[in-house]
Design a protein around this motif. Structure first.
Motif, PDB file in Angstrom:
ATOM      1  N   GLU A 118      27.331 -32.440  -4.984  1.00 52.30           N
ATOM      2  CA  GLU A 118      26.040 -32.496  -4.696  1.00 52.30           C
ATOM      3  C   GLU A 118      25.974 -33.103  -3.429  1.00 52.30           C
ATOM      4  N   ALA A 119      24.770 -32.633  -2.679  1.00 53.25           N
ATOM      5  CA  ALA A 119      24.498 -33.408  -1.189  1.00 53.25           C
ATOM      6  C   ALA A 119      23.251 -33.156  -1.189  1.00 53.25           C
ATOM      7  N   LYS A 120      22.351 -34.103  -0.515  1.00 54.07           N
ATOM      8  CA  LYS A 120      20.898 -34.113  -0.340  1.00 54.07           C
ATOM      9  C   LYS A 120      20.607 -34.412   1.133  1.00 54.07           C
ATOM     10  N   LYS A 121      19.756 -33.556   1.555  1.00 54.44           N
ATOM     11  CA  LYS A 121      19.316 -33.650   2.904  1.00 54.44           C
ATOM     12  C   LYS A 121      17.504 -33.711   3.081  1.00 54.44           C
ATOM     13  N   GLY A 122      16.998 -34.382   3.798  1.00 56.04           N
ATOM     14  CA  GLY A 122      15.524 -34.258   3.690  1.00 56.04           C
ATOM     15  C   GLY A 122      14.844 -35.717   3.268  1.00 56.04           C
ATOM     16  N   THR A 123      13.394 -35.359   3.117  1.00 54.54           N
ATOM     17  CA  THR A 123      12.489 -36.740   2.877  1.00 54.54           C
ATOM     18  C   THR A 123      12.702 -37.002   1.506  1.00 54.54           C
ATOM     19  N   GLU A 124      12.925 -38.187   1.098  1.00 48.04           N
ATOM     20  CA  GLU A 124      13.086 -38.483  -0.385  1.00 48.04           C
ATOM     21  C   GLU A 124      11.676 -38.413  -0.843  1.00 48.04           C
ATOM     22  N   GLY A 125      11.395 -38.017  -2.269  1.00 46.32           N
ATOM     23  CA  GLY A 125       9.941 -37.772  -2.510  1.00 46.32           C
ATOM     24  C   GLY A 125       9.201 -36.574  -2.201  1.00 46.32           C
ATOM     25  N   GLY A 126       9.993 -35.754  -1.042  1.00 48.12           N
ATOM     26  CA  GLY A 126       9.171 -34.625  -0.807  1.00 48.12           C
ATOM     27  C   GLY A 126       9.359 -33.386  -1.695  1.00 48.12           C
ATOM     28  N   GLN A 127       8.870 -32.209  -1.190  1.00 47.83           N
ATOM     29  CA  GLN A 127       8.739 -31.139  -2.035  1.00 47.83           C
ATOM     30  C   GLN A 127      10.282 -30.626  -2.306  1.00 47.83           C
ATOM     31  N   ALA A 128      10.882 -30.545  -3.606  1.00 46.67           N
ATOM     32  CA  ALA A 128      12.113 -30.661  -4.060  1.00 46.67           C
ATOM     33  C   ALA A 128      12.482 -29.080  -3.936  1.00 46.67           C
ATOM     34  N   ARG A 129      13.802 -28.720  -3.579  1.00 48.01           N
ATOM     35  CA  ARG A 129      14.468 -27.527  -3.671  1.00 48.01           C
ATOM     36  C   ARG A 129      16.057 -27.613  -4.081  1.00 48.01           C
ATOM     37  N   THR A 130      16.297 -26.980  -5.165  1.00 48.00           N
ATOM     38  CA  THR A 130      17.663 -26.964  -5.168  1.00 48.00           C
ATOM     39  C   THR A 130      18.318 -25.823  -4.994  1.00 48.00           C
ATOM     40  N   LEU A 131      19.460 -25.770  -4.172  1.00 50.22           N
ATOM     41  CA  LEU A 131      20.097 -24.535  -3.723  1.00 50.22           C
ATOM     42  C   LEU A 131      21.456 -24.611  -4.121  1.00 50.22           C
ATOM     43  N   TYR A 132      22.032 -23.462  -4.475  1.00 51.06           N
ATOM     44  CA  TYR A 132      23.447 -23.459  -4.985  1.00 51.06           C
ATOM     45  C   TYR A 132      24.354 -22.764  -4.133  1.00 51.06           C
ATOM     46  N   PHE A 133      25.613 -23.481  -3.966  1.00 51.72           N
ATOM     47  CA  PHE A 133      26.645 -22.880  -3.373  1.00 51.72           C
ATOM     48  C   PHE A 133      27.999 -22.667  -3.879  1.00 51.72           C
ATOM     49  N   TYR A 134      29.016 -21.987  -3.357  1.00 48.49           N
ATOM     50  CA  TYR A 134      29.971 -21.668  -4.227  1.00 48.49           C
ATOM     51  C   TYR A 134      31.316 -21.712  -3.457  1.00 48.49           C
ATOM     52  N   ASP A 135      32.241 -22.770  -3.842  1.00 44.55           N
ATOM     53  CA  ASP A 135      33.616 -22.864  -2.984  1.00 44.55           C
ATOM     54  C   ASP A 135      33.514 -23.337  -1.723  1.00 44.55           C
ATOM     55  N   VAL A 136      32.575 -24.450  -1.609  1.00 38.49           N
ATOM     56  CA  VAL A 136      32.540 -25.051  -0.274  1.00 38.49           C
ATOM     57  C   VAL A 136      33.946 -26.004  -0.238  1.00 38.49           C
ATOM     58  N   ARG A 137      34.429 -26.376   0.966  1.00 37.45           N
ATOM     59  CA  ARG A 137      35.594 -27.027   1.128  1.00 37.45           C
ATOM     60  C   ARG A 137      35.555 -28.697   0.432  1.00 37.45           C
ATOM     61  N   ASP A 138      34.245 -29.199   1.201  1.00 34.17           N
ATOM     62  CA  ASP A 138      34.190 -30.852   0.574  1.00 34.17           C
ATOM     63  C   ASP A 138      32.825 -31.036   0.708  1.00 34.17           C
ATOM     64  N   ILE A 139      32.488 -32.359   0.666  1.00 35.79           N
ATOM     65  CA  ILE A 139      31.137 -32.763   0.526  1.00 35.79           C
ATOM     66  C   ILE A 139      30.709 -32.802   2.017  1.00 35.79           C
ATOM     67  N   GLN A 140      31.207 -33.082   2.916  1.00 35.71           N
ATOM     68  CA  GLN A 140      30.947 -32.923   4.334  1.00 35.71           C
ATOM     69  C   GLN A 140      30.321 -31.474   4.777  1.00 35.71           C
ATOM     70  N   GLU A 141      30.992 -30.557   4.261  1.00 35.28           N
ATOM     71  CA  GLU A 141      30.430 -29.061   4.709  1.00 35.28           C
ATOM     72  C   GLU A 141      29.449 -28.793   3.818  1.00 35.28           C
ATOM     73  N   LEU A 142      29.325 -29.200   2.827  1.00 34.17           N
ATOM     74  CA  LEU A 142      28.041 -29.135   1.835  1.00 34.17           C
ATOM     75  C   LEU A 142      26.721 -29.818   2.499  1.00 34.17           C
ATOM     76  N   ALA A 143      27.080 -31.087   2.952  1.00 30.08           N
ATOM     77  CA  ALA A 143      25.973 -31.647   3.759  1.00 30.08           C
ATOM     78  C   ALA A 143      25.553 -30.582   4.931  1.00 30.08           C
ATOM     79  N   VAL A 144      26.497 -30.385   5.443  1.00 29.56           N
ATOM     80  CA  VAL A 144      26.093 -29.268   6.688  1.00 29.56           C
ATOM     81  C   VAL A 144      25.214 -28.191   6.229  1.00 29.56           C
ATOM     82  N   LEU A 145      25.615 -27.392   5.245  1.00 26.62           N
ATOM     83  CA  LEU A 145      24.921 -26.480   4.786  1.00 26.62           C
ATOM     84  C   LEU A 145      23.367 -26.932   4.060  1.00 26.62           C
ATOM     85  N   ALA A 146      23.391 -27.951   3.710  1.00 20.40           N
ATOM     86  CA  ALA A 146      22.170 -28.668   3.183  1.00 20.40           C
ATOM     87  C   ALA A 146      21.088 -28.678   4.476  1.00 20.40           C
TER      88      ALA A 146
END
Length: 317
Positions: A221-249
């Motif tokens: 998992e990775a999080k981006k944005g304002t803590e406590g803000g309007q939350a959205r959960t998005l799903y991805f599949y077969d991302v290489r690593d946590i760094q790439e996932l953070a970029v996608l977020a």
């Protein structure tokens, strides 16, 4: 002059006139649905037989194949393909229909161990249009209806699961399936835009939680944005690593907080639109607001009041 025409095929029967038709399709709905309202008695046409007047409730049966073609001046286009799900014995008779998902309610599947998403869908007896390259670790299905399996995939893995008009199943992030483009000009080929809003989102507080299911079945998992803000959960599949996932977020956060349209528009039957297509929206008055958006759902109505599409606008593309 444009005259509404239709060709409704149920089993070996054909209707060229109906009270009304409503078709609902969405990339977020497991099954597309249709409602056909016809007279209690009607003139029906069958192959190689003369037209005859019969009681429609006696001529239509649950499980009959259904195809709905709508258009103008005989230039009809396929809007729905599926099966009769139920008959509402009222006046007029209402024929309730569902797409290939109806078949999924009627057969069971058993599976165990680790498998891929595509292999599981194939085992369910489904033709796959597109499936994420997802490994389902220790995924057990103890003789359950295929419909239950598909519902579980949407809940557990955040997949959108839906069928196209050919009966092929898609299990993925909706934006992976992008169809043709349709052009809309507000106040020209758009009848109503009162449910369409242009939002200035720069001050919107949003937090994106990106969840990735990797090929080995593990989850990060990775999080981006304002803590406590309007939350959205998005799903991805077969991302290489946590760094790439953070970029996608971060990319998703920027899309969510970019200025743009939100809501739906009402149009005529033409131009044609379907979920998964993209809409080019042009406002000749506020030209800087023009943009391209993913179409998430379309409700098509046809009847004495005319032919209309309600097109739901998703994120910008």
């Amino acid at each position: 002059m444009r005259v509404l025409t239709c060709d409704i095929r149920i089993g070996d029967k054909r209707f060229s006139a109906v009270h009304s038709v409503t078709v609902k399709r969405s990339v977020y709905a497991l099954g597309a649905t249709a409602s056909i309202k016809v007279p209690v008695t009607a003139v029906l046409r069958q192959a190689d037989l003369p037209a005859t007047r019969v009681e429609t409730a006696q001529a239509v049966a649950v499980g009959d194949r259904v195809e709905i073609y709508l258009g103008y001046n005989g230039r009809n286009r396929l809007e729905f393909r599926g099966y009769v799900k139920a008959l509402n014995l009222c006046t007029p008779l209402e024929i309730l229909c569902e797409d290939e998902f109806w078949q999924c309610r009627r057969r069971n599947v058993t599976s165990s161990g680790t498998t891929t998403l595509a292999a599981l869908l194939a085992k369910c007896g489904l033709e796959v249009g597109y499936a994420e390259g997802l490994t389902l670790a220790n995924y057990a299905v103890p003789d359950k209806p295929v419909s239950s399996v598909l519902a579980n995939l949407t809940k557990k893995y955040g997949l959108s699961v839906f069928f196209d008009l050919a009966g092929r199943v898609y299990a993925c992030r909706p934006e992976k399936v992008v169809g043709d483009a349709v052009n809309y000009e507000l106040r020209y080929n758009v009848i109503h835009d009162d449910k369409l809003q242009y939002l200035n989102k720069k001050d919107l507080k949003v937090q994106i939680k990106a969840v990735c299911f990797k090929k080995d079945g593990t989850q990060v998992e990775a999080k981006k944005g304002t803590e406590g803000g309007q939350a959205r959960t998005l799903y991805f599949y077969d991302v290489r690593d946590i760094q790439e996932l953070a970029v996608l977020a971060q990319n998703e956060l920027e899309r969510e907080t970019a200025d743009g349209y939100d809501g739906c528009i009402t149009t005529f039957l033409e131009p044609y639109a379907a979920p998964g297509m993209v809409a080019h929206l042009v406002d000749p008055v506020y030209k800087d607001r023009s943009g391209t958006y993913y179409i998430t759902a379309v409700t098509t109505t046809f009847g004495t009041g005319g032919g209309r599409r309600t097109v739901e606008i998703g994120t910008a593309v």
